[in-house]
Scaffold this active site. Structure first.
Site, PDB file in Angstrom:
ATOM      1  N   GLY A 121       0.832  -1.189   0.000  1.00  0.00           N
ATOM      2  CA  GLY A 121       0.000   0.000   0.000  1.00  0.00           C
ATOM      3  C   GLY A 121       0.866   1.237   0.000  1.00  0.00           C
ATOM      4  O   GLY A 121       2.033   1.194   0.374  1.00  0.00           O
ATOM      5  N   GLY A 181       0.767   5.816   0.073  1.00  0.00           N
ATOM      6  CA  GLY A 181      -0.004   7.034   0.284  1.00  0.00           C
ATOM      7  C   GLY A 181       0.956   8.204   0.280  1.00  0.00           C
ATOM      8  O   GLY A 181       2.144   8.035  -0.038  1.00  0.00           O
ATOM      9  N   GLY A 182       0.462   9.360   0.636  1.00  0.00           N
ATOM     10  CA  GLY A 182       1.277  10.552   0.610  1.00  0.00           C
ATOM     11  C   GLY A 182       2.506  10.455   1.504  1.00  0.00           C
ATOM     12  O   GLY A 182       3.539  11.044   1.207  1.00  0.00           O
ATOM     13  N   TYR A 183       2.397   9.683   2.551  1.00  0.00           N
ATOM     14  CA  TYR A 183       3.471   9.595   3.540  1.00  0.00           C
ATOM     15  C   TYR A 183       4.600   8.700   3.068  1.00  0.00           C
ATOM     16  O   TYR A 183       5.694   8.743   3.581  1.00  0.00           O
ATOM     17  CB  TYR A 183       2.895   8.995   4.827  1.00  0.00           C
ATOM     18  CG  TYR A 183       2.183   7.707   4.516  1.00  0.00           C
ATOM     19  CD1 TYR A 183       0.822   7.717   4.227  1.00  0.00           C
ATOM     20  CD2 TYR A 183       2.879   6.515   4.416  1.00  0.00           C
ATOM     21  CE1 TYR A 183       0.184   6.564   3.841  1.00  0.00           C
ATOM     22  CE2 TYR A 183       2.245   5.368   4.035  1.00  0.00           C
ATOM     23  CZ  TYR A 183       0.893   5.393   3.752  1.00  0.00           C
ATOM     24  OH  TYR A 183       0.273   4.260   3.355  1.00  0.00           O
ATOM     25  N   VAL A 218       3.845   1.166   2.463  1.00  0.00           N
ATOM     26  CA  VAL A 218       3.740   0.146   3.505  1.00  0.00           C
ATOM     27  C   VAL A 218       4.206  -1.186   2.921  1.00  0.00           C
ATOM     28  O   VAL A 218       3.774  -1.567   1.833  1.00  0.00           O
ATOM     29  CB  VAL A 218       2.282  -0.008   4.004  1.00  0.00           C
ATOM     30  CG1 VAL A 218       2.220  -1.041   5.120  1.00  0.00           C
ATOM     31  CG2 VAL A 218       1.755   1.333   4.498  1.00  0.00           C
ATOM     32  N   LYS A 241       5.706   0.712   7.831  1.00  0.00           N
ATOM     33  CA  LYS A 241       5.315   1.965   7.192  1.00  0.00           C
ATOM     34  C   LYS A 241       6.558   2.836   7.075  1.00  0.00           C
ATOM     35  O   LYS A 241       7.136   3.247   8.078  1.00  0.00           O
ATOM     36  CB  LYS A 241       4.237   2.635   8.035  1.00  0.00           C
ATOM     37  CG  LYS A 241       3.608   3.820   7.356  1.00  0.00           C
ATOM     38  CD  LYS A 241       2.282   4.136   8.012  1.00  0.00           C
ATOM     39  CE  LYS A 241       1.613   5.301   7.331  1.00  0.00           C
ATOM     40  NZ  LYS A 241       0.267   5.528   7.824  1.00  0.00           N
ATOM     41  N   ASP A 288     -10.459  10.211  11.910  1.00  0.00           N
ATOM     42  CA  ASP A 288     -10.646   9.709  10.558  1.00  0.00           C
ATOM     43  C   ASP A 288     -11.204   8.289  10.578  1.00  0.00           C
ATOM     44  O   ASP A 288     -10.716   7.395   9.891  1.00  0.00           O
ATOM     45  CB  ASP A 288      -9.329   9.774   9.776  1.00  0.00           C
ATOM     46  CG  ASP A 288      -9.556   9.776   8.266  1.00  0.00           C
ATOM     47  OD1 ASP A 288     -10.715  10.020   7.842  1.00  0.00           O
ATOM     48  OD2 ASP A 288      -8.601   9.530   7.523  1.00  0.00           O
TER      49      ASP A 288
END
Ligand SMILES: *[C@@H]1O[C@H](CO)[C@@H](O)[C@H](O)[C@H]1NC(C)=O
Ligand SMILES: *[C@@H]1O[C@H](CO)[C@@H](O)[C@H](O)[C@H]1NC(C)=O
Ligand SMILES: *[C@@H]1O[C@H](CO)[C@@H](O)[C@H](O)[C@H]1NC(C)=O
Ligand SMILES: *[C@@H]1O[C@H](CO)[C@@H](O)[C@H](O)[C@H]1NC(C)=O
Length: 958
Positions: free
Chosen positions: A638, A640-642, A645, A659, A755
């Site tokens: 996975g 994402g912006g960060y 993973v 992560k 969230d």
């Protein structure tokens, strides 16, 4: 001499290099075509010689592919016409691959050698191709539990050799076809023993021509269709019949009087129709064990004396059938009788179960009758008698046992085999032989069992033995089986959870799973006859031996987005501008420490542990690189912006999710440290836990427990293939609510998640919910436990889940999470994303809601895979709670603690134990926060197990 050796070597070499492929070229090409369009094919499917190099699931005779068995492989894709090139294929079993979808190719009719076509519980749709009728060798045709539409092709009548025909649980419409002068029909199937057509939308009359004395049918299952007209008297000609289910249709008229000519019938269901005329006289049906004639419009009649002549009867269900008069006491002396359910009739007089010994009798339910007395006799206390809503219970002051409805739910689970359950790591389960392993799981469903007393464990013991015998007979590597949670669903199927444990190792390989799947899908396993016809719904197996699980990136995105690394730092700083400034100043002063904020921890090590870090371990970059196979793409699950993973495996075999922050989203060292300290304090069974971190070589990584079954969103969208029935949904809601209540009320400092959404609720091996991703989390400045004040922040969250009050006022309280959780509850009900096609689920539900109507009038909105066929116990209460959570004003919403209590009550109403698989919240928190003056560098087992010593083997598999 020398040259001869050379020639010999060259020849030998050529032979080695060019050993001709064994597999027929057409067959290889056909398999390759299938392989190219399927995801998740077995990793052994490489090279160009499926027969020679033994591709998993493929069997060959000489050079030809004769069998494909790929049950529970997690296959994804469609079935293309290429299959038709496998001209020697005899067996095709693709069962339990719920991501196999699309129509069946008509070219399947070219497989002239096919004997078994078994596609149970996939997601095939469209019409059943009529070319299937031109498979002259076909013996087993199992298309049940798919999404087939259209009518039953008349051509199936040409299948001369057909033994088994299961079309149940699809969306088939139209009439049951019978032959005419020019077209075939099912009446021609004179060698077929099984007609399983239940749970479709078949309509029209049951054609009299369908049945004849020349047939050998033993099971005719037409339940839950839309059939009209009367029961044809030709049914009485099929003397071989053993199970007849015609219930839940709109059949009218009198029952043909020759029905009692069916003297081999053991289970008969005529319930929930509009049958009229006299109650049929079933004298002579001496093998009848289970009889249900409820909810029809028969003429009023006295309780017939001939009931007392049915010597095999275990179960009589006669709800709302206009029975009157007194039940003769000799009826209760039937020696096999277990259950009598004659609710809502006009039965009167005194209930007397007679003096004969009460054998197996366990329940007499005579609610809503006119019974005025009850004769207490010795032994009667063993029988559950329900006389609620009878005159005998309406006298004031009556507090007799029989004037209340007892809660009964069998909590059976296969007992341990003289051993002590092992405490297993993360997702393994302790077998009945107390070995930790990954079992193959699924549901066994019996369509018409001959018994009704689910509390008699003898049945399950018998079934376990018979399963083990069958697996042994077929030389399958099975150590033991666990059966648990026997229950009746609303179609009165008996449902059991099955776990099959591997022999000799902790997980099955591909061949093991497809072979076990086949034994169950192909009816090779024959349960003892008292269980009647069955089917199995297998789950996808995720832990194949020798493979890193789920290596397809696409099907695993978001498997674990444990948390943070990204934006949360900013939010932490928002705790107060003063604090921020203060910190900035300190940071300037302590430049050295900033370079290695962990230096202090390291020096602390020597003086006895680090109290702030509760079990989180410091990993080196090298370690994580090794565990994730150099952060390989196949382990990338996975992004994402960060950053990304990655899945990784610890030397102990434990799976982890790593992560890894990418350059731009890296935090300052101190913030990273603060964050780890915060996250390491969060320990709860229903919250994804931090196992460790890495602050090394300029990298920032967080290491989380790996949560194998992906997110709730993926399961609701059908992506994971996990069926979430009503009970599972209740349990998921409870787990997530407990996790959130913990963050609000017990974590120190308390945390507002900010969230909450279905993609942030992950499901573990046993479908326990775990709240994940505190990327936007907000620790509350006020450290007073349980008392949250509001904080003004920049609005963050996800559209559709966001609390409108927070959005407008920017004042964040824990009630904003409650709102989002309410939206998730509605998602659980409807299976819809909160905003789908421009419609907002909260408004949709509120608009449709009518509390006076059945299911609150939400039937249309409910997710069809919730199990609409089952009683959705507690659904109304669940809706009430969800709507309270999404109240406009935060102050009108319940706290998460209150939500937890409500959902627990609902589970109890549904007859389930809400604590069946969890230790108490606070206990696990306390455990984690005490005893942990531990060395942070030592791998802590506590980090994996928050079950407070509760034996994992006893955990319910739901
Ligand atoms: C019932 O079966 C017997 C013989 O098995 C037959 O003689 C009789 O006619 C049948 N009755 C009806 C009503 O079909
Ligand atoms: C039911 O059928 C049996 C035998 O066919 C007969 O002896 C009996 O009188 C019948 N009973 C009723 C109530 O019609
Ligand atoms: C029971 O009901 C039957 C038929 O409805 C009636 O004839 C009889 O008198 C009733 N008996 C009692 C004790 O009420
Ligand atoms: C349980 O079932 C078995 C098998 O049918 C039977 O022999 C036994 O009597 C039953 N036990 C009870 C307590 O009903």
């Amino acid at each position: 001499m020398g040259s001869r050796i050379l020639v010999f070597l060259v020849v030998a070499l050529i032979q080695v290099c060019t050993t001709p492929a064994v597999t027929n070229n057409d067959d290889f090409n056909a398999l390759k075509a299938l392989k190219d369009i399927w995801e998740n094919v077995p990793p052994s499917w490489v090279g160009s010689d499926p027969c020679g190099s033994r591709w998993d699931g493929i069997l060959c005779t000489n050079s030809r592919v004769t069998s494909i068995t790929l049950a529970s492989m997690g296959l994804k894709g469609t079935l293309s016409g290429d299959i038709s090139n496998l001209s020697e294929l005899q067996i095709l079993d693709l069962s339990y691959n719920p991501e196999l979808s699309g129509p069946l190719p008509p070219a399947i009719g070219d497989l002239k050698k096919l004997t078994s076509l078994i596609l149970v519980s996939c997601r095939f749709s469209g019409p059943i191709p009529d070319t299937i009728g031109s498979l002259p060798q076909l013996t087993y045709l199992s298309l049940n539990s798919n999404g087939f539409t259209g009518s039953i092709p008349p051509s199936l009548g040409n299948l001369d050799k057909l033994y088994w025909l299961d079309l149940a649980d699809n969306r088939l419409t139209g009439n049951i076809p019978v032959s005419t002068g020019t077209t075939p029909g099912l009446d021609l199937l004179v060698h077929t023993k099984h007609f399983h057509f239940g749970f479709n939308q078949l309509s029209g009359h049951i054609p009299p021509k369908l049945f004849s004395s020349g047939m050998v049918l033993i099971h005719v299952l037409l339940e839950s269709n839309k059939l009209t007209g009367s029961i044809p008297s030709t049914l009485g000609l099929v003397k071989s019949l053993e199970v007849v289910r015609l219930d839940n249709n709109s059949l009218a008229g009198p029952v043909p009087s020759n029905i009692n000519n069916l003297t081999s019938v053991s289970e008969m269901y005529l319930s929930n129709n509009v049958l009229t005329g006299p109650l049929p006289n079933l004298t002579g049906m001496d093998l009848l064990t289970y009889l249900d004639m409820s909810n029809n419009s028969f003429e009023a009649t006295d309780f017939p004396p001939w009931f007392s002549t049915l010597q095999s009867l275990t179960t009589l269900v006669m709800e709302t059938t206009q029975l009157q008069g007194q039940i003769p006491s000799d009826f209760f002396s039937l020696s096999n009788l277990q259950t009598v359910d004659a609710r809502n009739n006009q039965l009167n007089g005194t209930l007397d179960i007679g003096t004969s010994t009460i054998n197996q009798l366990s329940l007499i339910d005579l609610r809503k009758n006119k019974i005025s007395g009850f004769t207490n006799r010795p032994g009667v206390e063993k029988v559950g008698v329900i006389l609620v809503d009878n005159p005998v219970c309406q006298e004031t002051g009556v507090t007799e046992r029989y004037c209340s409805v007892p809660q009964t739910e069998s909590s059976y689970s296969t007992p341990l085999n003289n051993c002590v359950a092992s405490l297993c790591f993360a997702n393994q389960i302790s077998s009945p032989n107390c070995k930790c392993a990954f079992p193959y799981t699924g549901l066994l469903k019996f369509r018409a069992p001959s018994f009704s007393n689910l509390e008699n464990n003898t049945y399950y013991t018998v079934l376990e033995k018979s399963l083990m015998n069958s697996f042994k007979l077929h030389q399958l590597p099975v150590d033991s089986v666990n059966l648990s949670h026997p229950r009746k669903d609303s179609s009165t199927y008996l449902v059991l959870n099955l776990q099959v444990f591997p022999f000799g190792q902790d997980r099955f390989n591909r061949t093991g799973i497809s072979s076990i799947g086949f034994v169950l899908s192909n009816q090779t396993f024959k349960p003892p006859s008292l269980f009647g016809p069955f089917f199995f719904i297998g789950d996808a197996y995720l832990n194949f031996a020798g493979e890193v699980t789920g290596s397809k990136k696409s099907s695993n995105t978001g498997v674990i987005i444990g948390a943070v690394a990204g934006g949360s730092v900013l939010l932490l700083l928002l705790l107060g501008a003063g604090l921020y400034a203060h910190r900035q100043k300190k940071r300037a002063e302590k430049a050295t420490e900033q370079n290695n904020p962990f230096a202090q921890w390291e020096s602390n090590m020597s003086i006895g542990g680090v109290p702030q870090l509760k079990g989180a371990r410091n990993f080196s970059f090298e370690e994580l690189r090794k565990y994730s196979n150099n952060f390989s793409e196949t382990n990338d699950i996975g992004s994402g912006g960060y950053g990304n993973v990655y899945r990784g495996v610890l030397p102990t075999g434990e799976l982890i999710a790593i992560k890894r922050a990418q350059q731009g989203s890296m935090q300052g060292g101190l913030e990273f440290k603060t964050e780890i300290e915060l996250l390491s304090r969060v320990h709860h069974k229903n919250v994804v836990s931090l196992l460790g971190f890495c602050f090394d070589r300029g990298e920032q990584m967080l290491v989380y427990e790996f949560v194998p079954n992906g997110s709730l969103m993926e399961s609701l969208s059908g992506k994971t293939g996990i069926r979430l029935d009503w009970v599972r949904r209740l349990k998921v809601a409870l787990g997530a609510a407990r996790g959130l209540a913990y963050l609000h009320e017990l974590a120190n400092p308390p945390i507002i998640h900010r969230d909450i959404k279905s993609s942030n609720i992950l499901l573990d091996e046993r479908l326990n919910a775990k709240v994940a991703d505190f990327g936007l989390s907000k620790p509350m400045g006020d450290s007073e436990k349980g008392h949250l004040t509001h904080v003004t922040t920049q609005v963050k969250g996800t559209m559709g889940y966001m609390d409108p009050e927070y959005y407008m006022t920017q004042q964040l309280t824990e009630k904003s999470d409650v709102y989002s959780f309410g939206v998730v509850m509605l998602e659980l009900l409807t299976g819809k994303r909160p905003i789908e096609k421009g419609k907002y689920v909260v408004r949709e539900v509120k608009t449709a809601l009518d509390r006076a109507k059945y299911l609150y009038n939400l039937g249309e909105l409910l997710d069809s895979s919730i199990g609409l066929d089952t009683t959705l116990k507690g659904l109304d209460k669940f809706v009430d709670v969800a709507l309270k959570c999404v109240e406009e004003n935060g102050s009108d919403r319940p706290t998460m603690g209150e939500v937890v209590k409500e959902i627990e009550n609902i589970l109890q109403l549904a007859g389930l134990n809400p604590n069946a698989d969890s230790a108490s919240t606070s206990a696990s928190y306390d455990d984690a926060s005490k005893g942990n003056a531990k060395h942070p560098y030592i791998f802590s087992k506590d980090a994996f197990d928050y079950s407070g010593g509760f034996p994992v083997a006893k955990v319910e598999p739901l």
